[in-house]
Design an enzyme around this catalytic site. Structure first.
Site, PDB file in Angstrom:
ATOM      1  N   GLY A 247     -52.509  38.637 -21.063  1.00  0.00           N
ATOM      2  CA  GLY A 247     -52.399  38.583 -22.517  1.00  0.00           C
ATOM      3  C   GLY A 247     -51.108  37.908 -22.916  1.00  0.00           C
ATOM      4  O   GLY A 247     -50.263  37.588 -22.070  1.00  0.00           O
TER       5      GLY A 247
ATOM      6  N   MET B 194     -47.455  37.517 -25.295  1.00  0.00           N
ATOM      7  CA  MET B 194     -46.292  38.360 -25.547  1.00  0.00           C
ATOM      8  C   MET B 194     -46.657  39.491 -26.516  1.00  0.00           C
ATOM      9  O   MET B 194     -47.428  39.271 -27.465  1.00  0.00           O
ATOM     10  CB  MET B 194     -45.208  37.467 -26.167  1.00  0.00           C
ATOM     11  CG  MET B 194     -43.860  38.090 -26.217  1.00  0.00           C
ATOM     12  SD  MET B 194     -43.245  38.370 -24.560  1.00  0.00           S
ATOM     13  CE  MET B 194     -42.339  36.876 -24.279  1.00  0.00           C
TER      14      MET B 194
ATOM     15  N   SER C 121     -48.550  42.075 -26.209  1.00  0.00           N
ATOM     16  CA  SER C 121     -49.929  42.571 -26.211  1.00  0.00           C
ATOM     17  C   SER C 121     -50.050  43.920 -25.492  1.00  0.00           C
ATOM     18  O   SER C 121     -51.148  44.470 -25.398  1.00  0.00           O
ATOM     19  CB  SER C 121     -50.876  41.538 -25.585  1.00  0.00           C
ATOM     20  OG  SER C 121     -50.517  41.259 -24.250  1.00  0.00           O
ATOM     21  N   GLY C 122     -48.946  44.426 -24.967  1.00  0.00           N
ATOM     22  CA  GLY C 122     -48.975  45.759 -24.365  1.00  0.00           C
ATOM     23  C   GLY C 122     -49.350  45.786 -22.890  1.00  0.00           C
ATOM     24  O   GLY C 122     -49.864  46.796 -22.399  1.00  0.00           O
TER      25      GLY C 122
ATOM     26  N   GLU D 217     -45.515  42.722 -11.706  1.00  0.00           N
ATOM     27  CA  GLU D 217     -45.258  42.478 -13.130  1.00  0.00           C
ATOM     28  C   GLU D 217     -44.931  41.002 -13.349  1.00  0.00           C
ATOM     29  O   GLU D 217     -44.236  40.379 -12.540  1.00  0.00           O
ATOM     30  CB  GLU D 217     -44.048  43.320 -13.567  1.00  0.00           C
ATOM     31  CG  GLU D 217     -44.406  44.698 -14.080  1.00  0.00           C
ATOM     32  CD  GLU D 217     -44.624  44.672 -15.589  1.00  0.00           C
ATOM     33  OE1 GLU D 217     -45.746  44.332 -16.013  1.00  0.00           O
ATOM     34  OE2 GLU D 217     -43.677  44.982 -16.330  1.00  0.00           O
ATOM     35  N   GLU D 218     -45.381  40.447 -14.474  1.00  0.00           N
ATOM     36  CA  GLU D 218     -45.039  39.084 -14.884  1.00  0.00           C
ATOM     37  C   GLU D 218     -45.360  38.088 -13.763  1.00  0.00           C
ATOM     38  O   GLU D 218     -44.516  37.287 -13.350  1.00  0.00           O
ATOM     39  CB  GLU D 218     -43.553  38.989 -15.261  1.00  0.00           C
ATOM     40  CG  GLU D 218     -43.134  39.988 -16.323  1.00  0.00           C
ATOM     41  CD  GLU D 218     -43.371  39.523 -17.755  1.00  0.00           C
ATOM     42  OE1 GLU D 218     -44.125  38.547 -17.951  1.00  0.00           O
ATOM     43  OE2 GLU D 218     -42.808  40.138 -18.665  1.00  0.00           O
TER      44      GLU D 218
ATOM     45  N   CYS E  60     -50.789  38.782 -34.609  1.00  0.00           N
ATOM     46  CA  CYS E  60     -50.021  37.596 -35.005  1.00  0.00           C
ATOM     47  C   CYS E  60     -48.885  38.016 -35.939  1.00  0.00           C
ATOM     48  O   CYS E  60     -49.125  38.682 -36.953  1.00  0.00           O
ATOM     49  CB  CYS E  60     -50.937  36.585 -35.692  1.00  0.00           C
ATOM     50  SG  CYS E  60     -50.033  35.164 -36.360  1.00  0.00           S
TER      51      CYS E  60
ATOM     52  N   CYS F  97     -51.539  33.946 -33.609  1.00  0.00           N
ATOM     53  CA  CYS F  97     -52.948  33.569 -33.475  1.00  0.00           C
ATOM     54  C   CYS F  97     -53.004  32.059 -33.235  1.00  0.00           C
ATOM     55  O   CYS F  97     -52.007  31.370 -33.444  1.00  0.00           O
ATOM     56  CB  CYS F  97     -53.727  33.968 -34.724  1.00  0.00           C
ATOM     57  SG  CYS F  97     -53.361  32.927 -36.143  1.00  0.00           S
TER      58      CYS F  97
ATOM     59  N   CYS G  91     -51.698  29.923 -36.199  1.00  0.00           N
ATOM     60  CA  CYS G  91     -50.265  29.969 -36.504  1.00  0.00           C
ATOM     61  C   CYS G  91     -49.396  29.508 -35.331  1.00  0.00           C
ATOM     62  O   CYS G  91     -48.174  29.472 -35.450  1.00  0.00           O
ATOM     63  CB  CYS G  91     -49.864  31.385 -36.905  1.00  0.00           C
ATOM     64  SG  CYS G  91     -50.639  31.984 -38.421  1.00  0.00           S
TER      65      CYS G  91
HETATM   66 ZN   LIG Z   1     -51.703  33.914 -37.471  1.00  0.00          ZN
END
Ligand SMILES: [Zn+2]
Length: 189
Positions: free
Chosen positions: A13, A15, A17-18, A82-83, A139, A177, A180
């Site tokens: 996911g 940045m 996004s958990g 991780e990452e 977003c 999103c 954007c």
């Molecule tokens: Zn947006």
């Protein structure tokens, strides 16, 4: 833990996004039954030292490594990375060996870089996965579903040709999103 058939679960996911929170949730189930769990993180990611820390406030101790060659498991255990996008291409073979030897492997990472392109070994890991959790953020501009990572440098969107991994710069990241998400200088498709 008895040796089982290896299994790979990728948590991908953008940045915010958990991903780390979800990883910690998944690993906590293994802790309940006493599975041996080891978490690795790349030293490119110097945030939080040797901790893997979520925005929920949960955290786990992690081993900080400089390359995929330092990831290993003695016997059968649960291995979390991780990452994963920060790691070299050797991570794919490392993960395959872990799976062959019966380890349960979790990997988190950004599936897309700041330009919206597939990021490092993440696409390959997702193709090899038995399970994928593809998480979304919100977003930060319009509050639609955030699936992209916006890099901002000196208050402006980072251009297409800026470095893929940029440590220590005056940059920061936001979830956006697709509408954007801004990447000045992006080649036409
Ligand atoms: Zn947006």
């Amino acid at each position: 833990m008895e040796c089982q058939v290896g299994r790979l679960h990728v948590i991908a996911g953008c940045m915010s996004s958990g991903k780390t929170g979800e990883l910690i949730r998944l690993l906590s189930r293994h802790a309940v039954v006493g599975d041996s769990v080891v978490v690795y993180k790349h030293n490119v990611d110097s945030r939080d030292g040797s901790k893997a820390r979520s925005r929920l406030g949960t955290e786990m101790e992690a081993r900080v490594v400089g390359s995929s060659a330092e990831i290993m498991a003695a016997g059968c255990r649960v291995v979390a990375i991780e990452e994963a996008q920060f790691f070299d291409e050797g991570l794919v073979d490392v993960v395959r060996r872990l799976l062959r030897d019966g380890n349960i492997v979790y990997a988190t990472g950004l599936n897309q870089d700041f330009r919206g392109e597939p990021f490092g070994v993440m696409p390959t890991l997702m193709a090899l996965a038995d399970d994928i959790s593809l998480l979304t953020a919100i977003c930060q501009k319009c509050h639609a579903a955030g699936t992209r990572t916006q890099r901002i440098v000196d208050g402006k969107p980072a251009p297409w040709d800026s470095p893929l991994i940029w440590v220590g710069g005056a940059d920061y990241y936001e979830a956006r999103c697709p509408d954007c998400h801004e990447v000045p200088g992006r080649p036409e498709v």
